[in-house]
Motif scaffolding. Sequence first.
Motif, short mmCIF file in Angstrom:
data_model
loop_
_atom_site.label_atom_id
_atom_site.label_comp_id
_atom_site.label_asym_id
_atom_site.label_seq_id
_atom_site.Cartn_x
_atom_site.Cartn_y
_atom_site.Cartn_z
N TRP A 1 1.27 -1.24 -0.20
CA TRP A 1 0.08 -0.38 0.05
C TRP A 1 0.61 1.26 0.06
CZ3 TRP A 1 -0.08 4.23 3.98
CH2 TRP A 1 0.46 3.65 4.59
N ASN A 2 2.04 1.18 0.69
CA ASN A 2 2.80 2.37 0.91
C ASN A 2 3.58 2.68 -0.42
OD1 ASN A 2 4.77 0.02 1.15
ND2 ASN A 2 5.69 1.25 2.40
N LEU B 1 0.70 4.42 -2.90
CA LEU B 1 0.60 6.12 -2.45
C LEU B 1 1.82 6.24 -2.79
CD1 LEU B 1 -0.87 7.08 -0.98
CD2 LEU B 1 0.01 6.91 1.10
N LEU C 1 -4.61 3.41 0.62
CA LEU C 1 -5.81 3.60 2.10
C LEU C 1 -5.90 2.11 2.89
CD1 LEU C 1 -5.94 6.96 1.91
CD2 LEU C 1 -3.48 6.37 2.44
N ARG D 1 -4.06 -1.15 3.15
CA ARG D 1 -3.70 -0.60 4.83
C ARG D 1 -4.34 -1.71 6.08
NH1 ARG D 1 -2.51 5.13 7.32
NH2 ARG D 1 -1.79 3.49 8.82
#
Length: 378
Positions: A117-118, A121, A186, A189
Motif C-alpha cells: 500500500w505504501n 501511495l 489506504l 492498509r
Amino acid sequence: MRNFRVATIWGIPIKINISLLVFLPVLAWLIGSGTQIETYAGVVGALAGTELDLSVLRAGSTPWLIGTLAAVGLFASVTLHELGHAWAAMRYDLEVESITLWILGGLASFKQLPREWNRELAIAVAGPITSILTGVGCYAALLVLPDSAPVLLFVVGWLAVTNIILAVFNMLPAFPMDGGRVLRALLARSRPYASATRIAARVGTYFAILFAVFGVISFSPLLLLLALFIYGAASGESRTVALADLLEGLTVGDIARPTRLTVDADATVEELVDLMFAERATEFTVTQGGEVVGVVTVADFRELSTAQREADTVADLMLTDLPRLDAAMSAFDALVELDTNRATAALVESAEGTHVVSREDFSSAMEMRRLAQADGPF
C-alpha cells in the motif's frame, strides 16, 4: 489505436496516440476562441501583477498562436505528470514500459504494479505533486517575464493555473485515476488487496456515472469519454486483480493437463468424431511423428458437412499457432499470454513432456480455488 514513438526519457519510450494528434488542433481552437482568453486574462493578470490587453491577445492570428502554445504546453505538462509517476516507480525498481499521451491525458504503463500500500501511495501521489511543482515553476516564470510579452505571459500563466487544476482533478477518488489509487492504497492498509480494489473500483464507477451526467447536461463529449474510460478501466482492473488473486501461487504447470487424449494429424475428421464419441471428450491433442503439434476441438468441425468430414484431415482443422509456455511460468502470466496471442489454448513444456492448457482449465482452476479458498494449488 496507433501510437507514435516521439522520444525516450530515462529509457522510457514516450508515445503519442493518434487520438491526440486529431485532438490537438481542436484543443488549440477551444483555448484560442470563445471565452477562454477573456476568462483567464484577468486571472493571469492578477497572478503577474499586471493587466493584459485583451485587444492584443485577440488581434489577428494571435488567438491561434495562444491556443497552439497552450495546447502543446498542456501535454508537455501531462508528460511531466506521468514522468513523476515513473520516477517514483523506478525508485522501487519497477519497470516502466512506456508513457502514452492521448486525448484524455497520459498513461504510464508499468510492467507490474506494487501491492504494498505504501508503494502504491507514493507512486500515485507523485504525479499530482509533479503537476503542482510544474504549476509553481510556471508561476515563478510568470513573475520574471516582461510586460511587453503578453502572449507569453498569458500562456505561462494559463499553464500555472491549469497544472494546479490538473493536480486537484487527478486526486478525485475516481479509480483508476490517481486519487482512486490513493484510495485503494489506504484501503489496502487494513483489508486484502482484492477487496480494496473492489471498493475503489465501485467508487470509480459512481464517479463515472457522475461525469456522464455532467457530460450530458453540459454537452461535453470529453466528460462522456472520460466517464466511459473510468468505468471500463475500473471494471477491468477489478477483474484483473480478482483473477490474479485466485491464481496466486499457481504455475501454468499446475493447471496444464497431460496429453492423454491424442489424435494423429493425418486422421480424418470422421475418425476424430468417432474417437470423441468413444472417449466422451470434446478436445484432443494433435500429434505428428510423436510430437505434439496442435489442439482440435468439436467446435472446429461442427459446421462441416458429412462429405467434408470424410475428406478433411485433423491437420486441416487443428489450431497450430499455439503459444508454447514453460511449466514454471506463473498461471496469471500464462493467462495474460493467452490473451495477448488471442489463443484458446497453449502448449506447456515441462520435464514430463508437453502438456496442454486451455481457458477452460484456467476457469476450472479458479473456481476450485474460489470454492476451496486454499493456499495450495487446489
